[in-house]
Scaffold this motif. Structure first.
Motif, PDB file in Angstrom:
ATOM      1  N   ASP A 270     -10.994  -6.459   0.948  1.00 55.70           N
ATOM      2  CA  ASP A 270     -10.572  -5.086   1.400  1.00 55.70           C
ATOM      3  C   ASP A 270     -10.592  -5.213   2.908  1.00 55.70           C
ATOM      4  OD1 ASP A 270     -10.660  -4.059  -1.126  1.00 55.70           O
ATOM      5  OD2 ASP A 270     -12.831  -3.340  -1.036  1.00 55.70           O
ATOM      6  N   SER A 281      -0.386   1.001   0.485  1.00 49.53           N
ATOM      7  CA  SER A 281       0.037   0.850  -0.980  1.00 49.53           C
ATOM      8  C   SER A 281      -0.035  -0.530  -1.364  1.00 49.53           C
ATOM      9  CB  SER A 281       1.384   1.545  -1.222  1.00 49.53           C
ATOM     10  OG  SER A 281       2.607   0.903  -0.725  1.00 49.53           O
ATOM     11  N   THR A 283      -1.168  -3.949  -2.635  1.00 51.58           N
ATOM     12  CA  THR A 283      -2.426  -4.111  -3.752  1.00 51.58           C
ATOM     13  C   THR A 283      -3.262  -5.504  -3.409  1.00 51.58           C
ATOM     14  OG1 THR A 283      -1.165  -5.021  -5.187  1.00 51.58           O
ATOM     15  CG2 THR A 283      -1.028  -2.609  -5.182  1.00 51.58           C
ATOM     16  N   THR A 286      -1.443  -8.548  -4.372  1.00 50.75           N
ATOM     17  CA  THR A 286      -0.306  -9.118  -3.242  1.00 50.75           C
ATOM     18  C   THR A 286      -1.371 -10.043  -2.686  1.00 50.75           C
ATOM     19  OG1 THR A 286       1.071  -7.160  -3.535  1.00 50.75           O
ATOM     20  CG2 THR A 286       1.177  -8.506  -1.590  1.00 50.75           C
TER      21      THR A 286
END
Length: 425
Positions: A270, A281, A283, A286
């Motif tokens: 994160d 957007s 993710t 990715t």
């Protein structure tokens, strides 16, 4: 030779200074009765010197002394080839009453060795270790001009831009990093009329090539010690040196490596997502795919997960600049700054790091008020529109060129909305 500066009043435009010096040289440097034209490499150097505001009575400034000089020399990439320079040029310099000198990529002398009497004479014009002999500081001279143009240069007597250097002749050749091609500095031989021969230039050029071959055999100093090294300043794509192998990274991999080198404790998925992507957007899938590709590029064992981290300490050119700034070594920090950090990156965390590093260095330069360091920043691609630096430069070196550039920047700042600079013809 008649003094080419005698008819010039204080405050003369730098361009007129260069023209006057050229006229004097063409008039008084003769072979028989035929004037010898100024060589193109010298004429171009005079123009650069004039634009930098160098005056005829300039003197090199000593920027590094004692401990700071010793520390900088110890970590400089040319330090490992100093024994080679001494072996190939040392006896030649001593026997011929010349000097062997080595400078860094900014024209700062790191070593000056040779005949004792010649060294004492050179001391009087500050041709000493730690002194800055860049073109922008003291005008045309072999080591400063060689690093400016990136090729071997020989400068004879009156071809020097300032008066006190004109009794000397010197020949210098740049030394390039065999892996990146970047100029690391130059090796120079300086002395009297005995060096006024084309063989002197060929000799010093051969010594520079030998040094490059030796550096290629030695390999990266950090890699030899087992530590990966990341070069990301002034590059859109970083270069990682690890285990004697140079790896050119993609832009995204460059950003990831900068952040992981900056955070040896590691970053969660994160945290990396927020640091790398403006688009919320994107993710985690990715990012994981990008990290898997990076792991294959780096090879086994260097990139770990949970959290994502590098398994061995990794140095970087960014960290070198920060470390030197932290100890107050402003001039050596500026020497290590090859440009903005990953200048094309839009990753939020990289943008913040880039701005923080640039602001810290430029703030230190403004506070230092060293005209040569300010001029280097102002004339670099990243500093040509830096209004605060130009104001600081004009305050300490109000040359006509600097004043004109400052006036143009201030006029642009004061221009009404919608105004655009007229197209050049």
């Amino acid at each position: 030779m008649t003094d080419p500066w005698v008819a010039l009043e204080p405050g003369t435009d730098p361009a007129e200074r260069a023209r006057a010096l050229r006229r004097a040289h063409e008039t008084f440097t003769e072979v028989g009765t035929v004037p010898r034209p100024v060589r193109p490499v010298v004429a171009a150097s005079w123009r650069r010197s004039a634009r930098a505001g160098v005056g005829p009575d300039g003197t090199a400034r000593v920027e590094l002394t004692d401990g700071a000089l010793g520390a900088y020399r110890a970590e400089h990439p040319l330090a490992p080839v100093m024994p080679l320079f001494r072996e190939l040029l040392g006896s030649f310099a001593a026997d011929g009453e010349h000097l062997l000198a080595v400078c860094d990529a900014h024209g700062r002398l790191l070593w000056v060795e040779g005949h004792p009497a010649t060294r004492r004479k050179a001391d009087r014009m500050n041709f000493v270790p730690g002194a800055r002999w860049a073109e922008s500081a003291v005008g045309t001279n072999a080591p400063g001009t060689a690093v400016a143009v990136g090729r071997p240069v020989q400068v004879f007597a009156a071809e020097h831009y300032i008066r006190r250097v004109q009794p000397w002749t010197c020949a210098a050749a740049p030394v390039h990093d065999p892996r990146t091609g970047q100029v690391l500095g130059a090796v120079d031989i300086t002395g009297g009329d005995g060096l006024a021969h084309p063989h002197s230039l060929g000799f010093v050029q051969a010594v520079a090539r030998a040094a490059e071959s030796q550096l290629a055999l030695l390999g990266p100093r950090s890699a030899a010690a087992g530590a990966p090294e990341l070069a990301a300043l002034g590059r859109d794509e970083a270069r990682l040196t690890v285990g004697g192998r140079g790896i050119r990274l993609s832009r995204r991999h460059s950003e990831i490596m900068v952040l992981l080198a900056r955070h040896p404790e590691g970053l969660t998925g994160d945290e990396l997502l927020c640091a790398l992507y403006e688009d919320e957007s994107v993710t985690p899938v990715t990012l994981r795919a990008e990290l898997a590709r990076l792991r294959r590029v780096l090879g086994p064992g260097l990139l770990a997960s949970r959290p994502y981290r590098l398994t061995v300490p990794t140095g970087s050119d960014m960290a070198v600049v920060e470390r030197r700034l932290g100890t107050g070594a402003v001039s050596t920090a500026a020497a290590a700054y090859a440009g903005p950090l990953l200048p094309a990156s839009q990753a939020p965390a990289v943008v913040r790091l880039r701005q923080r590093l640039a602001d810290g260095l430029r703030g230190a330069l403004i506070a230092r008020r060293d005209p040569d360091l300010l001029a280097d920043w102002a004339h670099a691609p990243w500093g040509e529109d830096d209004l605060d630096v130009w104001r600081a430069l004009v305050a300490v070196r109000p040359s006509a060129t600097a004043r004109a550039r400052l006036a143009a920047l201030e006029a642009e700042l004061a221009a009404p909305p919608g105004w655009s600079r007229p197209a050049s013809r």
